[in-house]
Design a protein around this motif. Structure first.
Motif, mmCIF file in Angstrom:
data_model
loop_
_atom_site.group_PDB
_atom_site.id
_atom_site.type_symbol
_atom_site.label_atom_id
_atom_site.label_comp_id
_atom_site.label_asym_id
_atom_site.label_seq_id
_atom_site.Cartn_x
_atom_site.Cartn_y
_atom_site.Cartn_z
ATOM 1 N N LYS A 70 -1.298 9.741 -0.733
ATOM 2 C CA LYS A 70 -0.834 8.435 -0.242
ATOM 3 C C LYS A 70 -0.153 7.736 -0.931
ATOM 4 C CE LYS A 70 -3.894 8.208 3.421
ATOM 5 N NZ LYS A 70 -3.982 9.715 3.757
ATOM 6 N N SER A 71 0.805 6.769 -0.628
ATOM 7 C CA SER A 71 1.474 5.915 -1.347
ATOM 8 C C SER A 71 0.657 4.678 -1.703
ATOM 9 C CB SER A 71 2.940 5.156 -0.796
ATOM 10 O OG SER A 71 2.453 4.636 0.450
ATOM 11 N N HIS A 72 0.964 3.577 -2.656
ATOM 12 C CA HIS A 72 0.190 2.685 -2.715
ATOM 13 C C HIS A 72 0.345 1.864 -1.511
ATOM 14 C CE1 HIS A 72 1.405 3.789 -7.100
ATOM 15 N NE2 HIS A 72 0.580 3.152 -7.442
ATOM 16 N N THR A 73 1.347 1.475 -0.912
ATOM 17 C CA THR A 73 1.483 0.966 0.548
ATOM 18 C C THR A 73 0.516 1.334 1.151
ATOM 19 O OG1 THR A 73 3.806 0.401 -0.165
ATOM 20 C CG2 THR A 73 3.071 -0.095 2.026
ATOM 21 N N GLU A 74 0.429 2.866 1.476
ATOM 22 C CA GLU A 74 -0.326 3.233 2.457
ATOM 23 C C GLU A 74 -1.876 3.318 2.125
ATOM 24 O OE1 GLU A 74 2.134 6.973 4.436
ATOM 25 O OE2 GLU A 74 1.259 7.352 2.211
ATOM 26 N N ILE A 75 -2.341 3.008 0.703
ATOM 27 C CA ILE A 75 -3.571 3.072 0.383
ATOM 28 C C ILE A 75 -4.142 1.623 0.840
ATOM 29 C CG2 ILE A 75 -5.198 2.823 -1.476
ATOM 30 C CD1 ILE A 75 -3.216 5.370 -2.844
ATOM 31 N N ALA A 76 -3.085 0.578 0.523
ATOM 32 C CA ALA A 76 -3.338 -0.746 0.820
ATOM 33 C C ALA A 76 -3.753 -1.135 2.521
ATOM 34 C CB ALA A 76 -2.050 -1.581 0.451
ATOM 35 N N GLU A 77 -2.889 -0.464 3.051
ATOM 36 C CA GLU A 77 -2.919 -0.584 4.649
ATOM 37 C C GLU A 77 -4.364 -0.067 5.033
ATOM 38 O OE1 GLU A 77 0.311 1.296 6.244
ATOM 39 O OE2 GLU A 77 1.675 -0.264 5.657
ATOM 40 N N LEU A 78 -4.768 1.383 4.336
ATOM 41 C CA LEU A 78 -5.747 1.996 4.766
ATOM 42 C C LEU A 78 -7.345 1.241 4.440
ATOM 43 C CD1 LEU A 78 -5.799 4.906 5.729
ATOM 44 C CD2 LEU A 78 -6.860 5.443 3.460
ATOM 45 N N THR A 79 -6.986 0.555 3.069
ATOM 46 C CA THR A 79 -8.198 0.122 2.689
ATOM 47 C C THR A 79 -8.460 -1.532 2.900
ATOM 48 O OG1 THR A 79 -7.064 -0.432 0.552
ATOM 49 C CG2 THR A 79 -8.452 1.450 0.790
ATOM 50 N N LEU A 85 -6.851 -3.607 1.274
ATOM 51 C CA LEU A 85 -6.731 -4.373 -0.003
ATOM 52 C C LEU A 85 -5.363 -4.854 0.103
ATOM 53 C CD1 LEU A 85 -8.720 -1.777 -2.261
ATOM 54 C CD2 LEU A 85 -9.453 -4.275 -1.584
ATOM 55 N N PRO A 86 -5.235 -6.009 -0.506
ATOM 56 C CA PRO A 86 -3.625 -6.593 -0.842
ATOM 57 C C PRO A 86 -2.914 -5.324 -1.951
ATOM 58 C CG PRO A 86 -5.120 -8.316 -1.561
ATOM 59 C CD PRO A 86 -6.191 -6.864 -1.124
ATOM 60 N N LEU A 87 -1.721 -5.039 -1.485
ATOM 61 C CA LEU A 87 -1.133 -4.190 -2.305
ATOM 62 C C LEU A 87 -0.964 -4.674 -3.764
ATOM 63 C CD1 LEU A 87 0.892 -1.691 -2.245
ATOM 64 C CD2 LEU A 87 2.909 -3.472 -2.058
ATOM 65 N N GLY A 88 -1.016 -5.795 -4.259
ATOM 66 C CA GLY A 88 -1.125 -6.101 -5.681
ATOM 67 C C GLY A 88 -2.305 -5.344 -6.252
ATOM 68 N N THR A 89 -3.659 -5.664 -5.475
ATOM 69 C CA THR A 89 -4.791 -4.976 -5.920
ATOM 70 C C THR A 89 -4.827 -3.505 -5.849
ATOM 71 O OG1 THR A 89 -6.021 -7.010 -4.513
ATOM 72 C CG2 THR A 89 -7.178 -5.061 -5.583
ATOM 73 N N VAL A 90 -4.268 -2.995 -5.280
ATOM 74 C CA VAL A 90 -3.985 -1.533 -5.199
ATOM 75 C C VAL A 90 -3.391 -0.974 -6.533
ATOM 76 C CG1 VAL A 90 -3.292 0.461 -4.216
ATOM 77 C CG2 VAL A 90 -4.528 -0.991 -2.611
ATOM 78 N N LYS A 91 -2.250 -1.871 -6.710
ATOM 79 C CA LYS A 91 -1.438 -1.246 -7.831
ATOM 80 C C LYS A 91 -1.866 -1.855 -9.033
ATOM 81 C CE LYS A 91 3.113 -1.321 -6.082
ATOM 82 N NZ LYS A 91 4.438 -2.243 -5.925
ATOM 83 N N SER A 92 -3.087 -2.721 -9.388
ATOM 84 C CA SER A 92 -3.323 -3.189 -10.527
ATOM 85 C C SER A 92 -4.631 -2.128 -10.595
ATOM 86 C CB SER A 92 -4.012 -4.736 -10.620
ATOM 87 O OG SER A 92 -5.009 -4.977 -9.575
ATOM 88 N N ARG A 93 -5.560 -1.911 -9.691
ATOM 89 C CA ARG A 93 -6.407 -0.913 -9.936
ATOM 90 C C ARG A 93 -5.726 0.263 -10.511
ATOM 91 N NH1 ARG A 93 -10.502 -1.525 -4.843
ATOM 92 N NH2 ARG A 93 -11.183 -3.764 -5.471
#
Lengths: 241, 203
Positions: free
Chosen positions: B159-168, B170-178
């Motif tokens: 999964k890309s960061h964007t896909e994880i954000a959509e899935l969870t 969560l905001p993309l920024g949160t996924v990236k910072s985690r």
């Protein structure tokens, strides 16, 4: 400016998220191509990718245990046998190949370009299908197998510029030869630049030579300057996907 | 389960077996590698973008990867990478080429052009590499779940960061910072370029 083995080191890099997606094989082909091209110039990012791959390898090793528990010894033995048979076949064919080793050497007319681009430019830069876009810009599309991004080489004539334009989608540019500048700075071979949707810029090639860049673009470019109508043909080669 | 000794011993044994395959076409060594890695390759291929590959495709691809382990064994260099990392990169590349061919596009561009398997501009000594592998194992198990989860989603689920954000959700920024925090905690292996994020265009 720092030097490694006589090469100027890139000053602009992909971020850690892009490198992570690259090492995991997750990034789209056009972006992968840009990162691969950048890495050819950038030992630091290469090193970073090596570490990220070690992380991928460790996860692959730790997590892939589900099938170990469920895999039946019999099935595993059968798969091994099948694979060994495939290897035998391959080795027999390899012997044949060696016996009639002919001139299968491929030409590499563009040795100065990153290795990842050579298969896309088999006959050299001059033989690409360059389209003239305005007075000083030429564009040759590359088939990188990316359905979401337009991948192309851009050639900006020495001293030439491109009208102010913004981006409806993300654009990644890697300088391959020469250099160009915009309001934010001067970019040299290996530099990896990301322009996000809505950013406006007007790149201009340096006077000392043509500038060739690899670019991957998520959506059509829209011109904002006075020349909009004149340079509109640019849009034709970047159809919306 | 993953204590230091067993990881290092196993690591050495796998590297030795790969060398036996490269130097002597040793089929007993290959059988051991096959039994260790082919279930992992299968797991990996099945979990990526779950359902993208049918079980038949996974069988076929697993065999292809293991054939490459045999034919490319002489490229493996224990001072450069762990056996599992080396085989991981082969599996990743085979999958990408397989999908590209399935889509009948740009077959002239092979994954090995994009991720050259044997390239390494800054040689790492065996000791460093050895320590790094152990450190990676330890550091991964010490990560907070929310960070480890994102890193695993990327490497193991494709999964890309964007896909994880959509899935969870969560905001993309949160996924990236985690993800960034997680990688930051793996500092022993990533310390050199932790400044790379300052170049980011995504913040």
């Amino acid at each position: 400016v720092s030097y490694v083995t006589g090469k100027i080191m890139a000053q602009h890099h992909p971020d850690i998220h892009m490198l992570t997606e690259f090492s995991a094989g997750v990034a789209p082909p056009g972006i992968v191509l840009c990162i691969a091209a950048h890495i050819d110039y950038c030992p630091q990012c290469q090193n970073q990718v090596t570490k990220l791959e070690a992380l991928g390898g460790a996860l692959f090793e730790i997590e892939g245990t589900e099938h170990e528990r469920t895999a039946q010894t019999g099935a595993l033995d059968a798969a091994l046998e099948k694979t060994l048979a495939a290897i035998d076949e391959l080795e027999a064919a390899a012997v044949d190949d060696r016996n009639n080793l002919s001139a299968t050497k491929t030409d590499q007319p563009e040795n100065s370009l990153p290795g990842c681009l050579r298969s896309l430019i088999p006959k050299g830069l001059e033989q690409l299908n360059w389209k003239k876009i305005g007075a000083s810009l030429r564009v040759a599309r590359l088939d990188a197998g990316d359905s979401l991004n337009e991948v192309a080489l851009h050639k900006l004539q020495a001293g030439g510029g491109v009208a102010d334009h913004d981006h409806r989608g993300q654009e990644i540019t890697v300088v391959l030869k020469g250099s160009f500048s915009d309001q934010n700075g001067l970019y040299m071979p290996g530099d990896f630049l990301v322009r996000n949707a809505g950013e406006v810029h007007a790149p201009k090639a340096s006077n000392d030579g043509d500038c060739i860049c690899l670019s991957t673009m998520a959506a059509p470019v829209r011109f904002t300057g006075l020349l909009t109508r004149i340079v509109n043909p640019f849009l034709k080669i970047y159809p919306s996907t | 389960m993953h204590n230091e000794d067993t990881i290092e011993e196993r690591r050495q044994a796998l590297a030795d077996d790969l060398k036996r395959v490269a130097d002597h076409q040793d089929r007993a060594a290959y059988a051991r590698l096959f039994k260790f890695f082919s279930p992992k390759i299968k797991s990996y291929l099945l979990s990526l973008k779950s359902g993208q590959l049918t079980p038949e495709m996974v069988e076929e691809l697993t065999q292809e990867v293991m054939v490459k382990v045999w034919t490319k064994a002489h490229y493996f260099n224990a001072s450069k990478a762990a056996a599992s990392t080396w085989i991981y990169t082969i599996a990743r590349n085979c999958r990408i080429d397989f999908l590209r061919k399935a889509n009948a596009t740009a077959v002239q561009l092979s994954a090995d052009d994009l991720w050259p398997i044997s390239q390494e501009p800054e040689p790492v000594t065996f000791l460093e590499q050895h320590k790094a592998a152990t450190a990676i194992h330890e550091a991964i198990s010490d990560l907070p779940t929310e960070q480890a989860e994102i890193i695993k989603q990327i490497y193991l689920k494709g999964k890309s960061h964007t896909e994880i954000a959509e899935l969870t959700k969560l905001p993309l920024g949160t996924v990236k910072s985690r993800a960034r925090l997680g990688l930051g905690r793996l500092r022993t292996i990533f310390d050199e370029r932790s400044d790379i994020s300052s170049e980011s265009n995504f913040e």
